[in-house]
Design a protein around this motif. Structure first.
Motif, mmCIF file in Angstrom:
data_model
loop_
_atom_site.group_PDB
_atom_site.id
_atom_site.type_symbol
_atom_site.label_atom_id
_atom_site.label_comp_id
_atom_site.label_asym_id
_atom_site.label_seq_id
_atom_site.Cartn_x
_atom_site.Cartn_y
_atom_site.Cartn_z
ATOM 1 N N GLY A 14 -32.876 4.277 -2.814
ATOM 2 C CA GLY A 14 -31.688 3.536 -3.211
ATOM 3 C C GLY A 14 -30.652 4.369 -3.937
ATOM 4 O O GLY A 14 -29.641 3.830 -4.406
ATOM 5 N N TYR A 15 -30.867 5.690 -4.036
ATOM 6 C CA TYR A 15 -29.912 6.536 -4.752
ATOM 7 C C TYR A 15 -30.029 7.979 -4.273
ATOM 8 O O TYR A 15 -31.030 8.390 -3.695
ATOM 9 C CB TYR A 15 -30.148 6.493 -6.263
ATOM 10 N N LEU A 16 -28.967 8.749 -4.544
ATOM 11 C CA LEU A 16 -28.957 10.198 -4.364
ATOM 12 C C LEU A 16 -28.287 10.809 -5.584
ATOM 13 O O LEU A 16 -27.241 10.327 -6.021
ATOM 14 C CB LEU A 16 -28.177 10.601 -3.110
ATOM 15 N N PHE A 17 -28.865 11.872 -6.119
ATOM 16 C CA PHE A 17 -28.319 12.543 -7.294
ATOM 17 C C PHE A 17 -27.963 13.972 -6.926
ATOM 18 O O PHE A 17 -28.791 14.706 -6.382
ATOM 19 C CB PHE A 17 -29.331 12.518 -8.437
ATOM 20 N N THR A 18 -26.713 14.362 -7.220
ATOM 21 C CA THR A 18 -26.228 15.712 -6.920
ATOM 22 C C THR A 18 -25.729 16.357 -8.202
ATOM 23 O O THR A 18 -24.622 16.049 -8.665
ATOM 24 C CB THR A 18 -25.091 15.678 -5.882
ATOM 25 N N PRO A 19 -26.513 17.247 -8.816
ATOM 26 C CA PRO A 19 -26.049 17.916 -10.040
ATOM 27 C C PRO A 19 -24.852 18.822 -9.749
ATOM 28 O O PRO A 19 -24.749 19.416 -8.678
ATOM 29 C CB PRO A 19 -27.272 18.740 -10.482
ATOM 30 N N SER A 20 -23.933 18.901 -10.711
ATOM 31 C CA SER A 20 -22.806 19.849 -10.665
ATOM 32 C C SER A 20 -22.027 19.776 -9.353
ATOM 33 O O SER A 20 -21.668 20.793 -8.763
ATOM 34 C CB SER A 20 -23.313 21.275 -10.902
ATOM 35 N N CYS A 21 -21.731 18.567 -8.912
ATOM 36 C CA CYS A 21 -20.931 18.393 -7.692
ATOM 37 C C CYS A 21 -19.484 18.823 -7.917
ATOM 38 O O CYS A 21 -18.822 19.300 -6.995
ATOM 39 C CB CYS A 21 -20.996 16.931 -7.250
ATOM 40 N N GLY B 243 -10.526 9.516 -7.006
ATOM 41 C CA GLY B 243 -10.840 8.334 -6.208
ATOM 42 C C GLY B 243 -10.617 8.509 -4.724
ATOM 43 O O GLY B 243 -11.031 7.657 -3.927
ATOM 44 N N SER B 244 -9.979 9.598 -4.339
ATOM 45 C CA SER B 244 -9.764 9.906 -2.914
ATOM 46 C C SER B 244 -10.441 11.212 -2.519
ATOM 47 O O SER B 244 -10.121 11.785 -1.475
ATOM 48 C CB SER B 244 -8.258 10.012 -2.623
ATOM 49 N N HIS B 245 -11.377 11.664 -3.344
ATOM 50 C CA HIS B 245 -11.953 12.991 -3.105
ATOM 51 C C HIS B 245 -12.978 12.958 -1.970
ATOM 52 O O HIS B 245 -13.856 12.092 -1.929
ATOM 53 C CB HIS B 245 -12.620 13.525 -4.374
ATOM 54 N N PRO B 246 -12.898 13.922 -1.038
ATOM 55 C CA PRO B 246 -13.812 13.907 0.112
ATOM 56 C C PRO B 246 -15.289 14.068 -0.261
ATOM 57 O O PRO B 246 -16.160 13.602 0.485
ATOM 58 C CB PRO B 246 -13.324 15.076 0.975
ATOM 59 N N ARG B 247 -15.578 14.702 -1.408
ATOM 60 C CA ARG B 247 -16.985 14.820 -1.809
ATOM 61 C C ARG B 247 -17.598 13.467 -2.139
ATOM 62 O O ARG B 247 -18.828 13.310 -2.124
ATOM 63 C CB ARG B 247 -17.108 15.752 -3.022
ATOM 64 N N LEU B 248 -16.742 12.484 -2.407
ATOM 65 C CA LEU B 248 -17.210 11.134 -2.716
ATOM 66 C C LEU B 248 -16.988 10.174 -1.542
ATOM 67 O O LEU B 248 -17.856 9.348 -1.241
ATOM 68 C CB LEU B 248 -16.475 10.608 -3.954
ATOM 69 N N ILE B 249 -15.848 10.291 -0.905
ATOM 70 C CA ILE B 249 -15.491 9.343 0.158
ATOM 71 C C ILE B 249 -16.290 9.595 1.436
ATOM 72 O O ILE B 249 -16.819 8.656 2.054
ATOM 73 C CB ILE B 249 -13.981 9.421 0.468
ATOM 74 N N SER C 288 -7.379 16.744 0.077
ATOM 75 C CA SER C 288 -8.059 18.005 0.370
ATOM 76 C C SER C 288 -9.128 18.268 -0.687
ATOM 77 O O SER C 288 -9.038 17.782 -1.821
ATOM 78 C CB SER C 288 -7.056 19.160 0.404
ATOM 79 N N ASP C 289 -10.112 19.058 -0.331
ATOM 80 C CA ASP C 289 -11.230 19.308 -1.243
ATOM 81 C C ASP C 289 -10.782 20.017 -2.517
ATOM 82 O O ASP C 289 -11.409 19.860 -3.568
ATOM 83 C CB ASP C 289 -12.310 20.137 -0.545
ATOM 84 N N ASP C 290 -9.700 20.789 -2.443
ATOM 85 C CA ASP C 290 -9.262 21.539 -3.621
ATOM 86 C C ASP C 290 -8.152 20.827 -4.396
ATOM 87 O O ASP C 290 -7.566 21.389 -5.325
ATOM 88 C CB ASP C 290 -8.801 22.938 -3.236
ATOM 89 N N ALA C 291 -7.864 19.564 -4.064
ATOM 90 C CA ALA C 291 -6.740 18.866 -4.685
ATOM 91 C C ALA C 291 -6.936 18.693 -6.190
ATOM 92 O O ALA C 291 -6.001 18.913 -6.975
ATOM 93 C CB ALA C 291 -6.529 17.507 -4.031
ATOM 94 N N LEU C 292 -8.122 18.317 -6.607
ATOM 95 C CA LEU C 292 -8.380 18.128 -8.029
ATOM 96 C C LEU C 292 -8.397 19.467 -8.755
ATOM 97 O O LEU C 292 -7.940 19.577 -9.897
ATOM 98 C CB LEU C 292 -9.699 17.379 -8.229
#
Length: 265
Positions: A15-22, A71-77, A250-254
């Motif tokens: 029910g979950y996934l954990f990604t350290p230092s994303c 909120g629009s970051h591809p690592r999350l979306i 883009s991935d580098d936007a933030l």
């Protein structure tokens, strides 16, 4: 970021996934600084503990550029769109604060219980993404989860409007005990920038923070576009009514934003 077959299987089972230092420290630092400024503001979206300490700030992506980018970051979306097989929109956005010494409890609950009862969300096809803005330690009010509890579906709950400043549909002690006896309890810890993705029916809670160390976490609730809510009982800055699919930046936007807006710049 694309999930592997192993990650998809792990999410289905636990029910979950954990990604350290994303996210990098530079990306997180600018978010942390701007969260503190938001907490100081006198906005209707900022809710406080009974002591006056910040508890949560809603909808920061609508009035803050750094949080819009997150909120629009591809690592999350992208992982959520991959899992649901369709585009997603932002159902809810919160920056939760466990202030030093003043951060209060979040009772045992399932988030989909609220989304279904209060917002008329048809199915549990919305995903919570938790982004650590501070280091989460065993001592500063970490999130606690009951693995595999999402497989029990949407459980009976009572509407608690008195324990804290934020009303929740909460589970009773007998149910929590039964689930914990079957699945145990975990409390993922890790550095700022870590990310936790968890199912809307995964039972979770967090204890008070009585330490000197803050624990801020951003929560994105990403809902499948076809699963949009059908009731509008809550303010639109709590349960959003804009069902437009999120177009990832883009991935580098933030990273670029952090570079141009850091205090050292």
């Amino acid at each position: 970021m694309k999930l592997t077959d192993q990650q998809l299987a792990e999410f289905d089972e636990l029910g979950y996934l954990f990604t350290p230092s994303c996210f990098s420290e530079a990306e997180i630092q600018v978010l942390r600084d701007e969260a503190e400024e938001i907490y100081k503001s006198d906005r209707k979206e900022v809710w406080r503990e009974d002591t006056g300490a910040p508890r949560t700030a809603f909808a920061a992506h609508t009035y803050n550029e750094a949080f819009r980018l997150l909120g629009s970051h591809p690592r999350l979306i992208d992982p959520v769109s991959q899992l649901f097989g369709e585009q997603v929109y932002m159902h809810q956005y919160k920056i939760n604060a466990k202030a030093p010494f003043d951060g209060a409890v979040w009772q045992w609950h399932q988030d989909y219980g609220t989304w279904a009862r209060d917002d008329g969300m048809p199915e549990p096809r919305a995903m919570n993404i938790a982004v650590f803005l501070d280091e989460v330690m065993p001592i500063n009010g970490p999130l606690m989860f009951i693995p595999k509890s999402h497989k029990r579906g949407t459980l009976d709950a009572s509407h608690d409007t008195t324990t804290t400043s934020y009303p929740l549909w909460t589970l009773d002690n007998d149910m929590v005990t039964e689930l914990a006896d079957a699945g145990g309890i975990i409390a993922p810890t890790g550095p700022a920038g870590s990310v936790m993705m968890f199912h809307g029916n995964l039972v979770h809670a967090s204890p008070p923070n009585i330490t000197p160390y803050p624990r801020k976490i951003v929560y994105l609730t990403l809902n499948a576009v076809s699963n949009h809510i059908t009731k509008f009982n809550r303010e639109d800055w709590i349960a959003h009514r804009d069902f437009t699919p999120i177009d990832p930046v883009s991935d580098d936007a933030l990273q670029e934003y952090a570079r141009s807006h850091s205090k050292a710049a």
